[in-house]
Design a protein around this motif. Structure first.
Motif, PDB file in Angstrom:
ATOM      1  N   THR A  90     -79.455 -51.036 -52.954  1.00  0.00           N
ATOM      2  CA  THR A  90     -78.506 -51.575 -52.553  1.00  0.00           C
ATOM      3  C   THR A  90     -77.085 -51.076 -53.202  1.00  0.00           C
ATOM      4  OG1 THR A  90     -78.572 -52.925 -54.768  1.00  0.00           O
ATOM      5  CG2 THR A  90     -79.737 -53.791 -52.687  1.00  0.00           C
ATOM      6  N   TRP A  91     -76.106 -51.543 -52.243  1.00  0.00           N
ATOM      7  CA  TRP A  91     -74.888 -50.917 -52.538  1.00  0.00           C
ATOM      8  C   TRP A  91     -73.856 -52.001 -52.480  1.00  0.00           C
ATOM      9  CZ3 TRP A  91     -77.759 -48.696 -49.091  1.00  0.00           C
ATOM     10  CH2 TRP A  91     -78.542 -47.447 -49.334  1.00  0.00           C
ATOM     11  N   TYR A  92     -72.762 -52.112 -53.360  1.00  0.00           N
ATOM     12  CA  TYR A  92     -72.087 -53.324 -53.416  1.00  0.00           C
ATOM     13  C   TYR A  92     -70.550 -52.734 -53.703  1.00  0.00           C
ATOM     14  CZ  TYR A  92     -75.830 -56.212 -54.335  1.00  0.00           C
ATOM     15  OH  TYR A  92     -77.107 -57.029 -54.260  1.00  0.00           O
ATOM     16  N   ALA A  93     -69.654 -53.301 -53.008  1.00  0.00           N
ATOM     17  CA  ALA A  93     -68.315 -53.364 -53.259  1.00  0.00           C
ATOM     18  C   ALA A  93     -68.015 -53.699 -54.839  1.00  0.00           C
ATOM     19  CB  ALA A  93     -67.223 -53.880 -52.368  1.00  0.00           C
ATOM     20  N   ASP A  94     -66.985 -52.951 -55.399  1.00  0.00           N
ATOM     21  CA  ASP A  94     -66.681 -53.304 -56.826  1.00  0.00           C
ATOM     22  C   ASP A  94     -66.219 -54.713 -56.886  1.00  0.00           C
ATOM     23  OD1 ASP A  94     -65.372 -49.782 -57.678  1.00  0.00           O
ATOM     24  OD2 ASP A  94     -67.439 -50.821 -57.444  1.00  0.00           O
TER      25      ASP A  94
END
Length: 123
Positions: free
Chosen positions: A57-61
């Motif tokens: 998964t990847w997320y915006a800060d």
């Protein structure tokens, strides 16, 4: 191909919402899936994404620790669980599908887009 987003609404700050995006017409489990958002007067921005299996998964800060993205490859659906919502999370949220992707998710790299669902967080 259709990506149908739902689950948006009006919520008070600190509350939660779960967005859903049901996909049809594509080999869902072959695509990475992402969520983007666009606030009035602003450019569309990346929120969260995950790989085909849902294990990366990847997320915006700005949403790390508050939002969780996950998918169900049997139901061809991707979800975005949003907790501790803030007024600055107010936007139209879009789901997107990408056949080829890496760790840098950009709105220009998506193959398919859903129509969006409005999320409004009141203070």
């Amino acid at each position: 191909v259709q990506l149908q987003a739902s689950g948006g609404g009006l919520v008070q700050a600190g509350g939660s919402l779960r967005l859903s995006c049901a996909a049809s017409g594509l080999a869902f489990s072959s695509y990475g899936m992402g969520w983007f958002r666009q606030a009035p007067g602003k450019e569309r921005e990346f929120v969260a994404a995950l790989n085909w299996a849902g294990r990366i998964t990847w997320y915006a800060d700005s949403v790390k620790g508050r939002f969780t993205i996950f998918r169900d490859n049997v139901k061809n659906t991707v979800y975005l669980q949003m907790n501790s919502l803030k007024p600055e999370d107010t936007a139209v949220y879009y789901c997107a599908a990408a056949k080829n992707y890496g760790s840098n998710w950009s709105s220009t790299g998506m193959d398919y887009w859903g129509k969006g669902t409005q999320v409004t967080v009141s203070s």
